[in-house]
Enzyme design. Sequence first.
Site, PDB file in Angstrom:
ATOM      1  N   ASP A   1      48.127 -29.426  -1.022  1.00 48.57           N
ATOM      2  CA  ASP A   1      47.193 -28.848  -1.986  1.00 48.57           C
ATOM      3  C   ASP A   1      46.811 -29.927  -2.985  1.00 48.57           C
ATOM      4  O   ASP A   1      47.385 -31.024  -3.008  1.00 48.57           O
ATOM      5  CB  ASP A   1      47.859 -27.667  -2.699  1.00 48.57           C
ATOM      6  CG  ASP A   1      46.878 -26.802  -3.505  1.00 48.57           C
ATOM      7  OD1 ASP A   1      45.657 -26.940  -3.299  1.00 48.57           O
ATOM      8  OD2 ASP A   1      47.338 -25.992  -4.334  1.00 48.57           O
ATOM      9  N   HIS A   2      45.832 -29.615  -3.819  1.00 46.83           N
ATOM     10  CA  HIS A   2      45.500 -30.436  -4.980  1.00 46.83           C
ATOM     11  C   HIS A   2      45.982 -29.712  -6.234  1.00 46.83           C
ATOM     12  O   HIS A   2      45.702 -28.529  -6.409  1.00 46.83           O
ATOM     13  CB  HIS A   2      43.983 -30.642  -5.087  1.00 46.83           C
ATOM     14  CG  HIS A   2      43.405 -31.495  -4.012  1.00 46.83           C
ATOM     15  ND1 HIS A   2      42.186 -31.231  -3.415  1.00 46.83           N
ATOM     16  CD2 HIS A   2      43.868 -32.615  -3.416  1.00 46.83           C
ATOM     17  CE1 HIS A   2      41.929 -32.150  -2.508  1.00 46.83           C
ATOM     18  NE2 HIS A   2      42.936 -33.003  -2.482  1.00 46.83           N
TER      19      HIS A   2
ATOM     20  N   TYR B   1      43.466 -24.716  -5.735  1.00 48.81           N
ATOM     21  CA  TYR B   1      43.178 -23.725  -4.687  1.00 48.81           C
ATOM     22  C   TYR B   1      42.626 -24.384  -3.424  1.00 48.81           C
ATOM     23  O   TYR B   1      41.654 -23.921  -2.837  1.00 48.81           O
ATOM     24  CB  TYR B   1      42.218 -22.638  -5.187  1.00 48.81           C
ATOM     25  CG  TYR B   1      42.634 -21.993  -6.486  1.00 48.81           C
ATOM     26  CD1 TYR B   1      43.989 -21.821  -6.805  1.00 48.81           C
ATOM     27  CD2 TYR B   1      41.686 -21.566  -7.410  1.00 48.81           C
ATOM     28  CE1 TYR B   1      44.374 -21.224  -8.004  1.00 48.81           C
ATOM     29  CE2 TYR B   1      42.067 -20.965  -8.611  1.00 48.81           C
ATOM     30  CZ  TYR B   1      43.409 -20.807  -8.901  1.00 48.81           C
ATOM     31  OH  TYR B   1      43.788 -20.221 -10.079  1.00 48.81           O
ATOM     32  N   HIS B   2      43.306 -25.458  -3.005  1.00 50.42           N
ATOM     33  CA  HIS B   2      42.899 -26.191  -1.805  1.00 50.42           C
ATOM     34  C   HIS B   2      44.049 -26.300  -0.801  1.00 50.42           C
ATOM     35  O   HIS B   2      44.338 -27.397  -0.314  1.00 50.42           O
ATOM     36  CB  HIS B   2      42.416 -27.593  -2.177  1.00 50.42           C
ATOM     37  CG  HIS B   2      41.252 -27.617  -3.113  1.00 50.42           C
ATOM     38  ND1 HIS B   2      40.940 -28.723  -3.889  1.00 50.42           N
ATOM     39  CD2 HIS B   2      40.313 -26.679  -3.397  1.00 50.42           C
ATOM     40  CE1 HIS B   2      39.872 -28.457  -4.614  1.00 50.42           C
ATOM     41  NE2 HIS B   2      39.470 -27.223  -4.339  1.00 50.42           N
ATOM     42  N   PRO B   3      44.709 -25.211  -0.444  1.00 49.76           N
ATOM     43  CA  PRO B   3      45.806 -25.321   0.522  1.00 49.76           C
ATOM     44  C   PRO B   3      45.288 -25.673   1.910  1.00 49.76           C
ATOM     45  O   PRO B   3      44.202 -25.237   2.312  1.00 49.76           O
ATOM     46  CB  PRO B   3      46.438 -23.925   0.502  1.00 49.76           C
ATOM     47  CG  PRO B   3      45.320 -23.012   0.097  1.00 49.76           C
ATOM     48  CD  PRO B   3      44.494 -23.814  -0.870  1.00 49.76           C
TER      49      PRO B   3
END
Length: 550
Positions: free
Chosen positions: A291-292, A465-467
């Site tokens: 993630d980020h 919110y970048h899984p």
Amino acid sequence: MQFDYIIIGSGSAGSTLAYRLGENKKYSILVLEYGGSDAGPLIQMPAALSYPMNMKNYDWGYYTEPEDMLDGRSLACPRGKVIGGSSSINGMIYVRGHSSDFDNWAEIGASGWSYADVLPYFKRMENSQISSSEWRGNDGPLNVTRGPRNNPLHVAFVNATSQAGYAQTEDYNGYRQEGFGAADMTVWKGRRWSTANAYLRPALKRGNVKLVKGALVDKILFHDNKAIAVIYHKLGQKITVSANAEIILAAGSINSPQILQRSGIGKTKILKSAGIKPLIDLPGVGANLQDHLEVYFQQECLQQITLNRYLNPVSKALIGAQWLLFKSGIGASNQFETLGFIRSQAGIPYPDIQFHFLPAAIRYDGKTASAKNGFQLHVGPMRSLSRGYVNIISSDPKIAPKIKFNYMSHPEDWVIFRNCIKLSREILNMPAMAPFKGTEIAPGEKCTSDAEIDNFIRQNAESAYHPCGTMRMGNKKDPMTVVDSECKVRFVERLRVADSSIFPSITNGNLNAPTIMVAEKASDHILGRGMLSPSNLKGFIHPEWQNSQR
């Protein structure tokens, strides 16, 4: 009930697959989606983006396990539970990723997924309203635009980055990502241009694509290691639907691995502990979660020009009315109209820090605004070395999986994140910001030592919110590989995965664009159409990257 292809999920990837597979009308396609309609202003109005990602109607409502390195906090992990999936609740920021991201994919085993291979698919999916250069597409389903950038803070911020020694980039999705400039967004004529609008609705009009909403997928059924059917629940009924050709998992990086685990494919120990009979021991299912992370670097604004002045009922009503009547005004933009990508230090070949500039000081929940009139940078590292997992704890599809990112568990992550804070502060202290910049709201001017910065990160870092990465694509010799370079799940037949879960490693920037690209390319693999011809274009790498940070 029989179809040629069954697609699980109607999100960024699933809608794209439905469109492309359905282009040949001889095929029948079923799309299974647990969520419901995306109608209404809360989803379709770009400026209302904080609402759907915080509503049970549209969000699966996942939370992480307590994160050890973030003071034991459980972080929100929103995932779209609606047609269009997360493209219907995201921030609409369009970033392809850096060319080197995809070259790295190919180097670590995802053969045929280098930048030369994927650029033609980015172009195919895109209808760019920004440029008709050889880097951009102009006749795809996905409209890509830019905001008006009317607020003077956008110009001041980019000027400040120039004063700090950074370049400006005309198109971070083109030749040069490194630098600062206008942000691309998936907004069209004032509306969110989700994959539901761009891909799914046109696909449904053809007549050979059927969508079932409210379908909670339980598992995939196999016969002699061939995927033959899907079991789903709807309105208290258990329904089985068969596939004549293939089943494609496109439920995203959190839901796809748990569906595969419930189907008996995954790490044997995890499956048995959840009461699942193992079919295939594939330890990479649910692993490699990435993630980020980011923090809000918030600054007081001395002039009453930020969006905070609209955070009152009367202003919101006027903005809503203008959008409903004319699809214009503040409501017609996601307000993330300026982005930047830089390298954290010399010796890094391409950017590893991203900036989102927002002319407001407010959290993603849309409720927690700063008490002061302000603006903020969303800033964080791009390529964390920490890895987590998604594991089911029950065979019941209604029970959420165990999600743990292990954020900041690698020592190098702290070095880069500290640089995010220090470099942000340096930019905002440039002369161009002087007419606007008041006191530093967060992390605060007294937060200067490495220990103080680390403490701020532990207490305030949030997911961007970048899984991704939980069903990684790669070399078959790697035991952690889940799918091959044609998106086929190993050791079984007639089953593919095509969503962000197959990313071998996370890409620079927001993940909606590369997820759609994956589905575009996967559709050609599924249909056996042959790949688009590779591109000869090469992305920018700073010639002095070994010796200079900027």
